[in-house]
Design an enzyme around this catalytic site. Structure first.
Site, PDB file in Angstrom:
ATOM      1  N   LYS A  22      -3.977  -0.043  -7.981  1.00 25.96           N
ATOM      2  CA  LYS A  22      -3.686  -0.878  -6.806  1.00 25.96           C
ATOM      3  C   LYS A  22      -4.956  -1.468  -6.215  1.00 25.96           C
ATOM      4  O   LYS A  22      -5.050  -2.677  -5.988  1.00 25.96           O
ATOM      5  CB  LYS A  22      -2.972  -0.035  -5.734  1.00 25.96           C
ATOM      6  CG  LYS A  22      -2.916  -0.722  -4.365  1.00 25.96           C
ATOM      7  CD  LYS A  22      -2.225   0.120  -3.314  1.00 25.96           C
ATOM      8  CE  LYS A  22      -3.108   0.986  -2.485  1.00 25.96           C
ATOM      9  NZ  LYS A  22      -3.718   0.415  -1.302  1.00 25.96           N
ATOM     10  N   ASN A  23      -5.937  -0.596  -5.952  1.00 28.48           N
ATOM     11  CA  ASN A  23      -7.096  -1.073  -5.191  1.00 28.48           C
ATOM     12  C   ASN A  23      -8.034  -1.962  -6.004  1.00 28.48           C
ATOM     13  O   ASN A  23      -8.896  -2.625  -5.433  1.00 28.48           O
ATOM     14  CB  ASN A  23      -7.840   0.104  -4.555  1.00 28.48           C
ATOM     15  CG  ASN A  23      -7.011   0.711  -3.420  1.00 28.48           C
ATOM     16  OD1 ASN A  23      -6.061   0.089  -2.944  1.00 28.48           O
ATOM     17  ND2 ASN A  23      -7.351   1.922  -3.000  1.00 28.48           N
ATOM     18  N   CYS A 117      -2.416   0.736   6.110  1.00 27.38           N
ATOM     19  CA  CYS A 117      -2.019   2.072   6.562  1.00 27.38           C
ATOM     20  C   CYS A 117      -2.695   2.429   7.879  1.00 27.38           C
ATOM     21  O   CYS A 117      -3.870   2.111   8.074  1.00 27.38           O
ATOM     22  CB  CYS A 117      -2.401   3.116   5.517  1.00 27.38           C
ATOM     23  SG  CYS A 117      -1.315   3.139   4.098  1.00 27.38           S
ATOM     24  N   ARG A 122     -10.051   0.684  11.933  1.00 22.47           N
ATOM     25  CA  ARG A 122     -10.427   0.094  10.637  1.00 22.47           C
ATOM     26  C   ARG A 122     -11.167  -1.228  10.882  1.00 22.47           C
ATOM     27  O   ARG A 122     -10.623  -2.314  10.660  1.00 22.47           O
ATOM     28  CB  ARG A 122      -9.192  -0.114   9.755  1.00 22.47           C
ATOM     29  CG  ARG A 122      -8.475   1.189   9.430  1.00 22.47           C
ATOM     30  CD  ARG A 122      -7.366   1.018   8.418  1.00 22.47           C
ATOM     31  NE  ARG A 122      -7.886   0.844   7.067  1.00 22.47           N
ATOM     32  CZ  ARG A 122      -7.108   0.824   5.972  1.00 22.47           C
ATOM     33  NH1 ARG A 122      -5.811   0.965   6.068  1.00 22.47           N
ATOM     34  NH2 ARG A 122      -7.642   0.651   4.776  1.00 22.47           N
ATOM     35  N   ASP A 305      -8.111   9.207  -0.712  1.00 28.76           N
ATOM     36  CA  ASP A 305      -6.747   8.799  -1.063  1.00 28.76           C
ATOM     37  C   ASP A 305      -5.991   9.882  -1.841  1.00 28.76           C
ATOM     38  O   ASP A 305      -4.810   9.721  -2.136  1.00 28.76           O
ATOM     39  CB  ASP A 305      -6.774   7.487  -1.868  1.00 28.76           C
ATOM     40  CG  ASP A 305      -7.309   6.325  -1.044  1.00 28.76           C
ATOM     41  OD1 ASP A 305      -7.392   6.464   0.193  1.00 28.76           O
ATOM     42  OD2 ASP A 305      -7.664   5.284  -1.632  1.00 28.76           O
ATOM     43  N   ARG A 397       4.329   0.488  -1.541  1.00 27.62           N
ATOM     44  CA  ARG A 397       3.152  -0.386  -1.459  1.00 27.62           C
ATOM     45  C   ARG A 397       2.163  -0.059  -2.577  1.00 27.62           C
ATOM     46  O   ARG A 397       1.390  -0.918  -2.985  1.00 27.62           O
ATOM     47  CB  ARG A 397       2.440  -0.198  -0.111  1.00 27.62           C
ATOM     48  CG  ARG A 397       3.163  -0.852   1.052  1.00 27.62           C
ATOM     49  CD  ARG A 397       2.325  -0.765   2.310  1.00 27.62           C
ATOM     50  NE  ARG A 397       0.940  -0.971   1.963  1.00 27.62           N
ATOM     51  CZ  ARG A 397      -0.082  -0.294   2.473  1.00 27.62           C
ATOM     52  NH1 ARG A 397       0.106   0.615   3.383  1.00 27.62           N
ATOM     53  NH2 ARG A 397      -1.313  -0.545   2.096  1.00 27.62           N
TER      54      ARG A 397
END
Ligand code: EPZ
Length: 428
Positions: A22-23, A117, A122, A305, A397
């Site tokens: 994903k990232n 999230c 952030r 994570d 997601r």
């Protein structure tokens, strides 16, 4: 509004194929904007964050064609809009990569402040610092980040905090700037290296990705490329924890074992058996699991994570485990949900103390973010009785076909649509 219903207590047995990361994907897809020709991106995970990225590209005028469920041809030469509105950006943290990519190509970008999230504060100050350093004017008005530059020029950039997003955005902004950019104190995650490899495949000149210093010699053009996204280390780690929590025997395929080292080491330390192959790891358990201590850190440290998933597993280990969260301010919001399942976790600021309880009980719970949802799935698979997990849009997601992959391993998990839940949410 969908929920997972899990009847726990079944050992996971078999093989699971890990999807693209994903990232990495959510940075590589916006990075296609920088090319002067179409690109083909392969091993793209089928997750909602990727769908949002593709929709944003389409809305900006790029031509997006699906070649298979995991590969896309994207022609960025037809882009006519440099704006990502609130409706799209609020759904996903990675929308900030459109800032760096649009700035790098068109010297202008207007992107709504990103969502993502809820993990505490952030900020994006380091992203803006990098954009300013290469010559961009940065303003924030009415929730939109506005960037513009007459020309982009290479510079020395020191990141005050090790940030994945700021490192990637600095690379995107500098790759076509004039001259040399040196970025210091950068993040070293595998997805940083993957983005650099993709940009280099397009003709960029980036050195040092994966170390503390990245040097970028700007180029005036980037050609099209075909590129395959790396496997998702966090999805792999999640299945490794799920296998261990259920006392299972699972071959986790399509992984780069080197990317899993910190997770593998921790699992071995608590008594899980992990065998490494070229592109797979096999996870089994042949005795009781025992306590450990973990501190999450930027790569190559233990990834934040994976922290909630490890916490779920440690609930089942003998003794007292301690977890210190070293990246985010609020990453223990799942503890309250695990307590509903019988876990003994106390949280004080960025430290959690877990007393092993031997077994968990199914309960109705709610995913409060992506990895929290993954932790609850692991707990539910191991628990006695039925666990119902609400708000699984968080999980979707970042995990591709989670329930299908678990079912293939023998888990009793179904996804159910609960119409009443969305009405309740709308009224809340
Ligand atoms: C990325 O977020 C990931 N998201 C996160 O994954 C992951 O938790 C995080 O990196 C750390 O590995 C994506 O890649 C889309 P950071 P990012 O910038 O880039 C502070 C998941 O579960 N900071 O590395 O937003 C920040 O507050 C998600 O898949 C600043 O102070 O994280 C944090 O404490 C959740 N100023 C630390 O740095 C800045 O300008 C690390 O954040 C930027 C960050």
């Amino acid at each position: 509004m969908d929920k997972y219903i899990i009847r726990g207590g079944r050992r996971l047995i078999g093989e699971v194929e890990i999807s693209g990361a994903k990232n990495a994907a959510v940075a590589i897809l916006p990075a296609v904007i920088l090319a002067d020709e179409p690109c083909v991106i392969e091993n793209v995970p089928d997750i909602s964050d990727v769908s949002i990225c593709l929709r944003i590209l389409d809305e900006m005028g790029a031509k997006v064609d699906m070649l298979s469920p995991t590969s896309y041809r994207i022609d960025p030469t037809t882009i006519h809009s440099f704006c990502v509105p609130y409706e799209s950006a609020r759904r996903m943290r990675a929308s900030y990569y459109f800032l760096g990519a649009l700035l790098g190509k068109y010297k202008q970008a207007r992107v709504s402040m990103p969502g993502g999230c809820p993990l505490g504060d952030r900020p994006i100050d380091q992203h803006l610092k990098a954009f300013s350093a290469v010559g961009a004017r940065c303003t924030i008005d009415h929730g939109m980040v506005d960037l513009s530059a007459d020309r982009l020029t290479g510079n020395q950039i020191y990141l005050d905090v090790v940030s994945v997003g700021a490192t990637m955005n600095a690379m995107l902004a500098a790759v076509r700037a004039e001259g040399l950019t040196v970025i210091e104190n950068v993040a070293k995650e595998p997805h940083i290296v993957d983005l650099a490899n993709f940009l280099n495949t397009m003709g960029a000149d980036i050195m040092g990705a994966g170390t503390d210093v990245i040097k970028i010699r700007g180029v005036s053009k980037l050609h099209g490329a075909t590129y395959s996204v790396i496997p998702d280390q966090i999805e792999a780690g999640t299945f490794m924890c799920a296998a261990a929590a259920t006392g299972g025997d699972v071959l986790v395929k399509n992984v780069i074992p080197k990317h899993l080292e910190s997770i593998t080491n921790k699992l071995q330390k608590i008594g899980v058996v992990v065998e490494e192959f070229d592109d797979a790891v096999r996870v089994t358990v042949d005795g009781p699991l025992v306590k450990t201590s973990i501190k999450t850190m930027p790569h190559p440290g233990f990834p934040t994570d994976m922290q909630p998933q490890m916490a779920a597993l440690l609930c089942l280990a003998e003794g007292t485990s301690i977890i210190k969260e070293g990246v985010w301010e609020q990453r223990f919001r799942y503890a309250e949900e695990l307590r509903r399942m019988g876990a003994d976790i106390s949280v004080d600021g960025k430290v959690a103390v877990i007393e092993g309880v031997g077994s968990l009980m199914g309960a109705p719970v709610k995913a409060c973010d992506l990895r929290a949802g993954a932790a609850l799935i692991i707990a539910g698979l191991a628990a006695k009785g039925i666990t119902e997990i609400e708000d699984i849009f968080h999980v979707e997601r970042g995990y591709s076909n989670m329930e299908g992959k678990l079912q293939a391993l023998g888990a009793d998990i179904v996804k159910k649509n609960v119409p009443g839940a969305s009405v309740k949410k709308a009224l809340a």
